[in-house]
Design a protein around this motif. Structure first.
Motif, PDB file in Angstrom:
ATOM      1  N   UNK A 233     -16.216   0.258   4.893  1.00 48.20           N
ATOM      2  CA  UNK A 233     -14.769   0.827   4.369  1.00 48.20           C
ATOM      3  C   UNK A 233     -14.857  -0.481   4.195  1.00 48.20           C
ATOM      4  N   UNK A 234     -13.996  -0.448   2.800  1.00 49.20           N
ATOM      5  CA  UNK A 234     -13.081  -1.089   1.627  1.00 49.20           C
ATOM      6  C   UNK A 234     -11.583  -1.748   3.134  1.00 49.20           C
ATOM      7  N   UNK A 235     -11.000  -0.480   3.419  1.00 50.60           N
ATOM      8  CA  UNK A 235      -9.871  -0.794   4.483  1.00 50.60           C
ATOM      9  C   UNK A 235      -9.838  -0.056   5.999  1.00 50.60           C
ATOM     10  N   UNK A 236      -9.113  -0.647   7.174  1.00 56.22           N
ATOM     11  CA  UNK A 236      -9.696   0.157   8.064  1.00 56.22           C
ATOM     12  C   UNK A 236      -9.025   1.966   7.618  1.00 56.22           C
ATOM     13  N   UNK A 237      -9.126   2.187   8.688  1.00 61.52           N
ATOM     14  CA  UNK A 237      -8.413   3.346   8.470  1.00 61.52           C
ATOM     15  C   UNK A 237      -7.239   3.679   9.563  1.00 61.52           C
ATOM     16  N   UNK A 238      -6.351   4.468   8.315  1.00 61.03           N
ATOM     17  CA  UNK A 238      -5.239   4.062   8.676  1.00 61.03           C
ATOM     18  C   UNK A 238      -4.179   5.136   9.885  1.00 61.03           C
ATOM     19  N   UNK A 239      -2.696   4.911  10.030  1.00 56.53           N
ATOM     20  CA  UNK A 239      -2.706   5.583  11.469  1.00 56.53           C
ATOM     21  C   UNK A 239      -2.339   7.039  10.235  1.00 56.53           C
ATOM     22  N   UNK A 240      -2.245   8.242  10.527  1.00 59.28           N
ATOM     23  CA  UNK A 240      -1.981   9.330  10.165  1.00 59.28           C
ATOM     24  C   UNK A 240      -0.605   9.488   9.524  1.00 59.28           C
ATOM     25  N   UNK A 241       0.476   8.513   9.056  1.00 53.91           N
ATOM     26  CA  UNK A 241       1.774   8.543   8.938  1.00 53.91           C
ATOM     27  C   UNK A 241       2.469   8.013   7.511  1.00 53.91           C
ATOM     28  N   UNK A 242       3.239   8.873   7.447  1.00 55.37           N
ATOM     29  CA  UNK A 242       3.641   8.967   6.092  1.00 55.37           C
ATOM     30  C   UNK A 242       3.536   7.071   5.076  1.00 55.37           C
ATOM     31  N   UNK A 243       4.049   5.961   5.647  1.00 57.31           N
ATOM     32  CA  UNK A 243       3.861   4.843   5.359  1.00 57.31           C
ATOM     33  C   UNK A 243       2.566   4.240   5.252  1.00 57.31           C
ATOM     34  N   UNK A 244       1.653   4.434   6.016  1.00 59.14           N
ATOM     35  CA  UNK A 244       0.198   4.113   6.357  1.00 59.14           C
ATOM     36  C   UNK A 244      -0.739   4.547   5.569  1.00 59.14           C
ATOM     37  N   UNK A 245      -0.489   6.601   4.789  1.00 58.29           N
ATOM     38  CA  UNK A 245      -1.230   6.271   4.107  1.00 58.29           C
ATOM     39  C   UNK A 245      -1.007   6.629   2.705  1.00 58.29           C
ATOM     40  N   UNK A 246       0.442   6.578   2.765  1.00 62.71           N
ATOM     41  CA  UNK A 246       1.394   5.930   1.068  1.00 62.71           C
ATOM     42  C   UNK A 246       0.114   4.692   0.870  1.00 62.71           C
ATOM     43  N   UNK A 247       0.162   3.096   1.798  1.00 59.01           N
ATOM     44  CA  UNK A 247      -0.715   1.936   1.055  1.00 59.01           C
ATOM     45  C   UNK A 247      -1.950   2.174   1.559  1.00 59.01           C
ATOM     46  N   UNK A 248      -2.758   3.242   2.349  1.00 57.41           N
ATOM     47  CA  UNK A 248      -4.265   3.082   2.521  1.00 57.41           C
ATOM     48  C   UNK A 248      -3.966   4.527   0.601  1.00 57.41           C
ATOM     49  N   UNK A 249      -3.802   4.576   0.222  1.00 54.39           N
ATOM     50  CA  UNK A 249      -3.946   5.948  -0.993  1.00 54.39           C
ATOM     51  C   UNK A 249      -3.823   4.378  -2.486  1.00 54.39           C
TER      52      UNK A 249
END
Length: 117
Positions: free
Chosen positions: A11-27
């Motif tokens: 994986x390029x990044x770890x799986x983020x938590x399912x929160x708005x901030x974490x998902x926005x950063x992951x996307x």
């Protein structure tokens, strides 16, 4: 001296938590071209949650985008999904059927991962 190539199975990044901030950063990290879609879906989910008086649309939004991140953070998986999506335009019904199976398998596996299974 050349730099080693990244392993497409890692994986390029770890799986983020399912929160708005974490998902926005992951996307932003794995699928930046999809940020406008992310924000549009977010707005729709929050409006729907307010209209319906329930957090379910927000939870579904987190789950949907968690699946996107789960796929996109694995370069080989993302490549296979995008190839299957392109194959849906094929004139050959067998190619389309195979593409549907491949895309379905990838998305179902991502849903299982996001659900913790």
């Amino acid at each position: 001296m050349t730099m080693p190539q990244a392993d497409p199975n890692q994986p390029l990044i770890p799986m983020p938590e399912l929160s708005l901030q974490a998902l926005r950063q992951a996307v932003a990290a794995v699928a930046p071209s999809r940020l406008p879609e992310f924000f549009e879906d977010m707005q729709k989910a929050f409006v729907r949650a307010g209209d319906e008086g329930t957090v379910l649309p927000i939870r579904l939004f987190y789950r949907q985008w968690g699946v996107v991140v789960e796929i996109e953070r694995h370069p080989e998986t993302a490549r296979r999904l995008h190839e299957a999506e392109r194959a849906l335009d094929s004139e050959d019904p067998e190619v389309r059927d195979q593409a549907i199976r491949e895309a379905g398998d990838i998305v179902r596996a991502a849903h299982r991962e996001v659900a913790g299974g």
